[in-house]
Design a protein around this motif. Structure first.
Motif, PDB file in Angstrom:
ATOM      1  N   ASP A 177       0.813  -1.206   0.000  1.00  0.00           N
ATOM      2  CA  ASP A 177       0.000   0.000   0.000  1.00  0.00           C
ATOM      3  C   ASP A 177       0.853   1.266   0.000  1.00  0.00           C
ATOM      4  O   ASP A 177       0.543   2.235  -0.700  1.00  0.00           O
ATOM      5  CB  ASP A 177      -0.934   0.014   1.222  1.00  0.00           C
ATOM      6  CG  ASP A 177      -2.076  -0.978   1.086  1.00  0.00           C
ATOM      7  OD1 ASP A 177      -2.422  -1.322  -0.052  1.00  0.00           O
ATOM      8  OD2 ASP A 177      -2.609  -1.412   2.121  1.00  0.00           O
ATOM      9  N   GLY A 228       0.611   1.293  -3.797  1.00  0.00           N
ATOM     10  CA  GLY A 228      -0.709   1.906  -3.680  1.00  0.00           C
ATOM     11  C   GLY A 228      -0.660   3.406  -3.499  1.00  0.00           C
ATOM     12  O   GLY A 228      -1.597   4.119  -3.899  1.00  0.00           O
ATOM     13  N   HIS A 287      -3.089   3.249  -6.368  1.00  0.00           N
ATOM     14  CA  HIS A 287      -4.423   3.318  -5.765  1.00  0.00           C
ATOM     15  C   HIS A 287      -5.083   4.642  -6.101  1.00  0.00           C
ATOM     16  O   HIS A 287      -6.293   4.708  -6.373  1.00  0.00           O
ATOM     17  CB  HIS A 287      -4.308   3.133  -4.246  1.00  0.00           C
ATOM     18  CG  HIS A 287      -5.610   2.834  -3.574  1.00  0.00           C
ATOM     19  ND1 HIS A 287      -6.527   3.811  -3.237  1.00  0.00           N
ATOM     20  CD2 HIS A 287      -6.155   1.668  -3.162  1.00  0.00           C
ATOM     21  CE1 HIS A 287      -7.564   3.263  -2.645  1.00  0.00           C
ATOM     22  NE2 HIS A 287      -7.377   1.965  -2.589  1.00  0.00           N
ATOM     23  N   PRO A 324      -4.504   5.049  -0.274  1.00  0.00           N
ATOM     24  CA  PRO A 324      -5.005   3.952   0.549  1.00  0.00           C
ATOM     25  C   PRO A 324      -5.248   4.417   1.983  1.00  0.00           C
ATOM     26  O   PRO A 324      -4.555   5.310   2.491  1.00  0.00           O
ATOM     27  CB  PRO A 324      -3.853   2.928   0.492  1.00  0.00           C
ATOM     28  CG  PRO A 324      -3.100   3.250  -0.756  1.00  0.00           C
ATOM     29  CD  PRO A 324      -3.204   4.740  -0.904  1.00  0.00           C
TER      30      PRO A 324
END
Length: 495
Positions: free
Chosen positions: A282, A286, A290, A298
């Motif tokens: 993440d 991410g 993301h 995230p």
């Protein structure tokens, strides 16, 4: 472990048709007909002519001339500025479908904004035309860690939101001047690594960090990586919006961005290591991807970074969400992750955890320095993109095995993904980011002691050429008999 000649060959499967093999023969005909094979470089690492024809210094020049690239500079590099025709000839002989390169902002627009440098414009037009004349598709990166130094001096570059406007105007010039021939655009190379290396630990331009996380003349490791990363994302989204509104319908091209992607694996099957591994995914991947897919960071990143990470307005979130036709990934190796509560909860930066703690400090310290290529890691990384991010079109922009620079030319050592292309890094032995000319990834050795910088093909160049020309090759490097099939042709669709 097979080296740069075959590190790449093992990774070629890309979860498309084969997941594991030992000496299985295969060729490019085992891949979709629109799958692109190429090689890449970047402007400062390959062009040279750093002070010629109106080019002004970039942050790369400043960094290298301060001695931070192991005493090496890109003043001459591989001199592709003068030898581009020779290099395109080598690309043709190798059999490349495409060549990925970057445009030097300070060569094209020496003051960072304003007048275009005629000589810079002429060079890139000549290079692009030479590539197309020989059937090689140009894939262009707009920014590869080389901001005009004048903008860094004026407002600290990527730390200021002013960069969004200037970068968009630079991209506008590139689209206007080259977009009739360039169909594949990447905005920023390795935005996540650029933010970490340049603003957290200070090992890349513009060399900003703070103790105890690095030794830099200025910077703030707790907050600046997040600020720079935020502006990178906003600048990418702005450029994408410009391209889609002004150029895409006419030029029929594609635009995306590029991230560096390790594949992280839990060191053990303990719950805390599994959670730490997802946290690493993440924070490292991410943090950017993301946002591109879902329009925001995230949750774990926002929670741990707190007020140090800027927030997207509703309008910005809409602009950045879906702001890509493809995502480029640079992948070299996989790393084990071990949860480390002591480092995770350290408060040296006035918070519980941040990028460096969540990403760098918890990476298993036993990870090898040489970054061995592990094909299963690339396969699982592509599967992660498929499952978590909706299987977007992917170009593998960089992949290769680091070897010690030498003259032997023997550079060997011991699932349904939407992958669209593969570019080996790098086409030539270029100035490398972290150790100058101390190591090499190139298909071609460049003799730095030769005044003419003569190029010599390595075994990897011969292997790649055989593969691209339809000869059967195996994972042990052997080249067999050419298959009697019609050569593939590159399509201009990434859907």
């Amino acid at each position: 472990m097979v080296g740069s000649r075959l590190s790449f060959s093992l990774c070629l499967v890309l979860n498309l048709s084969v997941t594991a093999f030992s000496s299985l023969e295969f060729s490019r005909y085992d891949f979709p007909t629109d799958f692109i094979f190429g090689a890449g470089t970047s402007a400062y690492q390959v062009e040279g002519a750093a002070f010629q024809d109106g080019r002004t210094p970039s942050t790369w020049d400043t960094f290298a001339h301060a001695g931070h690239a192991h005493g090496a500079t890109g003043d001459i590099a591989c001199d592709e500025y003068h030898k581009y025709k020779e290099d395109v000839k080598l690309m043709v002989e190798t059999g490349l479908d495409a060549y990925r390169f970057s445009i030097s902002w300070s060569r094209l627009i020496p003051n960072g904004r304003g007048p275009v440098n005629p000589k810079g414009l002429e060079y890139y037009n000549n290079l692009i035309n030479e590539l197309i004349k020989h059937g090689i598709e140009p894939h262009v990166t707009l920014f590869h860690v080389d901001l005009p130094q004048v903008l860094e001096d004026e407002y600290e570059g990527w730390l200021s939101q002013r960069i969004v406007k200037d970068f968009t105007e630079f991209a506008d010039v590139c689209f206007r001047e080259f977009g009739d021939r360039v169909l594949y655009w990447s905005t920023i190379n390795e935005g996540n690594i650029f933010a970490l290396g340049g603003y957290d630990i200070g090992i890349t331009p513009p060399q900003r960090c703070s103790a105890p996380f690095g030794n830099c003349p200025k910077g703030n490791s707790p907050s600046e990586p997040y600020i720079a990363g935020h502006h990178i994302l906003l600048a990418h989204a702005s450029v994408t919006q410009l391209y889609r509104e002004k150029y895409q319908d006419i030029q029929q091209g594609f635009i995306g961005t590029n991230v560096f992607a390790f594949w992280f694996v839990p060191l053990t099957n303990k719950t805390e290591d599994i959670i730490a591994t997802q946290r690493a995914h993440d924070f490292f991947l991410g943090w950017f991807v993301h946002v591109l897919v879902f329009g925001d960071y995230p949750d774990i990143v926002k929670k741990r970074a707190g007020t140090r990470i800027p927030s997207f307005s509703e309008e910005e979130s809409k602009q950045v969400k879906g702001s890509f036709d493809f995502i480029g990934i640079n992948h070299y190796t996989s790393l084990h992750i071990k949860n480390n509560p002591m480092k995770l909860n350290m408060d040296h930066r006035d918070f519980d955890a941040d990028v460096a703690v969540d990403l760098i400090a918890i990476i298993d310290d036993t990870a090898p320095d040489e970054f061995p290529v592990l094909p299963w890691g690339l396969q699982q990384l592509l599967e992660y993109f498929k499952q978590v991010y909706g299987n977007p079109p992917i170009y593998i922009h960089e992949n290769g095995q680091r070897t010690k620079r030498n003259t032997t030319l023997n550079d060997t050592e011991g699932n349904g993904s939407n992958a669209k292309g593969y570019f080996t890094w790098s086409f030539l032995d270029v100035l490398e980011l972290l150790d100058g000319y101390g190591s090499s990834f190139g298909l071609y050795y460049v003799d730095l002691d030769d005044p003419d910088l003569k190029r010599y093909p390595k075994l990897s160049a011969h292997w790649y050429s055989g593969f691209l020309k339809g000869e059967n090759v195996s994972s042990d490097g052997a080249i067999g008999i050419e298959k009697n099939k019609t050569p593939v042709s590159s399509a201009r669709s990434i859907q």
